[in-house]
Write a protein that holds these residues in place. Sequence first.
Motif, PDB file in Angstrom:
ATOM      1  N   PRO A  44     -41.899 -44.125 111.194  1.00  0.00           N
ATOM      2  CA  PRO A  44     -41.080 -44.979 110.319  1.00  0.00           C
ATOM      3  C   PRO A  44     -41.837 -46.135 109.692  1.00  0.00           C
ATOM      4  O   PRO A  44     -42.910 -46.533 110.154  1.00  0.00           O
ATOM      5  CB  PRO A  44     -39.994 -45.499 111.270  1.00  0.00           C
ATOM      6  N   HIS A 185     -31.018 -44.340 108.554  1.00  0.00           N
ATOM      7  CA  HIS A 185     -32.318 -43.660 108.498  1.00  0.00           C
ATOM      8  C   HIS A 185     -33.276 -44.079 109.612  1.00  0.00           C
ATOM      9  O   HIS A 185     -34.368 -43.526 109.741  1.00  0.00           O
ATOM     10  CB  HIS A 185     -32.985 -43.904 107.144  1.00  0.00           C
ATOM     11  N   TYR A 188     -37.042 -44.775 108.757  1.00  0.00           N
ATOM     12  CA  TYR A 188     -37.901 -43.788 108.116  1.00  0.00           C
ATOM     13  C   TYR A 188     -37.890 -43.967 106.589  1.00  0.00           C
ATOM     14  O   TYR A 188     -37.030 -44.661 106.027  1.00  0.00           O
ATOM     15  CB  TYR A 188     -37.465 -42.370 108.495  1.00  0.00           C
ATOM     16  N   ALA A 189     -38.850 -43.346 105.928  1.00  0.00           N
ATOM     17  CA  ALA A 189     -39.084 -43.576 104.498  1.00  0.00           C
ATOM     18  C   ALA A 189     -38.169 -42.724 103.628  1.00  0.00           C
ATOM     19  O   ALA A 189     -38.623 -41.935 102.791  1.00  0.00           O
ATOM     20  CB  ALA A 189     -40.542 -43.302 104.163  1.00  0.00           C
ATOM     21  N   THR A 190     -36.870 -42.885 103.791  1.00  0.00           N
ATOM     22  CA  THR A 190     -35.919 -42.176 102.949  1.00  0.00           C
ATOM     23  C   THR A 190     -35.845 -42.844 101.577  1.00  0.00           C
ATOM     24  O   THR A 190     -36.331 -43.958 101.373  1.00  0.00           O
ATOM     25  CB  THR A 190     -34.527 -42.191 103.598  1.00  0.00           C
ATOM     26  N   VAL A 191     -35.195 -42.168 100.641  1.00  0.00           N
ATOM     27  CA  VAL A 191     -35.015 -42.740  99.303  1.00  0.00           C
ATOM     28  C   VAL A 191     -34.229 -44.042  99.392  1.00  0.00           C
ATOM     29  O   VAL A 191     -34.579 -45.044  98.750  1.00  0.00           O
ATOM     30  CB  VAL A 191     -34.300 -41.733  98.381  1.00  0.00           C
ATOM     31  N   ARG A 192     -33.200 -44.054 100.203  1.00  0.00           N
ATOM     32  CA  ARG A 192     -32.391 -45.269 100.356  1.00  0.00           C
ATOM     33  C   ARG A 192     -33.231 -46.424 100.885  1.00  0.00           C
ATOM     34  O   ARG A 192     -33.133 -47.552 100.385  1.00  0.00           O
ATOM     35  CB  ARG A 192     -31.217 -45.003 101.286  1.00  0.00           C
ATOM     36  N   HIS A 193     -34.053 -46.140 101.869  1.00  0.00           N
ATOM     37  CA  HIS A 193     -34.870 -47.198 102.460  1.00  0.00           C
ATOM     38  C   HIS A 193     -35.901 -47.710 101.462  1.00  0.00           C
ATOM     39  O   HIS A 193     -36.081 -48.931 101.290  1.00  0.00           O
ATOM     40  CB  HIS A 193     -35.552 -46.668 103.725  1.00  0.00           C
ATOM     41  N   ARG A 194     -36.583 -46.814 100.780  1.00  0.00           N
ATOM     42  CA  ARG A 194     -37.596 -47.239  99.807  1.00  0.00           C
ATOM     43  C   ARG A 194     -36.963 -48.016  98.648  1.00  0.00           C
ATOM     44  O   ARG A 194     -37.539 -48.979  98.139  1.00  0.00           O
ATOM     45  CB  ARG A 194     -38.356 -46.013  99.282  1.00  0.00           C
ATOM     46  N   THR A 195     -35.774 -47.594  98.244  1.00  0.00           N
ATOM     47  CA  THR A 195     -35.080 -48.315  97.172  1.00  0.00           C
ATOM     48  C   THR A 195     -34.737 -49.732  97.611  1.00  0.00           C
ATOM     49  O   THR A 195     -34.883 -50.694  96.838  1.00  0.00           O
ATOM     50  CB  THR A 195     -33.800 -47.558  96.775  1.00  0.00           C
TER      51      THR A 195
END
Length: 232
Positions: A44, A185, A188-195
């Motif tokens: 993560p 998440h 972890y590097a999900t789209v939601r997290h990166r956004t």
Amino acid sequence: MARQRPDSPPLFEIVDRPDFSVESRAIARGQWPVAGLDEAGRGPLAGPVVAAAVVLDPARIPDGLDDSKRLTLAQREELFSTILATSLGVSMASVCAESIDSSNILKASLEAMRRALCGLPLAPKLALADGRDVPPGLPCPGEALVKGDRRSQSIAAASIVAKVMRDRMMTGCGLMDARYGFEVHMGYATVRHRTAITAHGAVARWHRISFAPFRVQGDEAMVADLEDASVF
């Protein structure tokens, strides 16, 4: 023409479910107690790496032990309670994001496993560690097992304990700061997290600044302040 299947047996046994055979061989050699070691959270972008050490009771091994990644949330939670209720010893330890940044994730993972082993209420004669490396500084001999959580029930139990504990910690982070969705998440590097990172920056002492994308975009611009963020 269809290719014919070979009639010779496979060179290597295909392991599907963990069992107690590695532990049983150790017991036969006089190495008992045997502790399984595993960690959760190497990949993560946020949160600690959490490790667990478990000494199973050979007479009360829970049914359904497996690599935590192959279990559902409900199965992990049920097995977590059973492991705590039936094992001879269970210990957990974590290494925070700041310490991960100051060394590296491999060293932090091995250190978390060492701490977990040292926290057991009994002294193991052998430690079985998931992966390719034996944590340095163990108070007993250690053996590394590649894919150990699919080979050893002790390691599988440790993987479940570590996963459940880390998920609960990350859920707590989500309750403290709803912007990132940590409870969904788990860092972890999900789209939601990166956004969310792009929009709000990184949370000091929660995010691993040594990981991409932080070190790519620059530490100072990415780190946001959060009061009382040092919960790990």
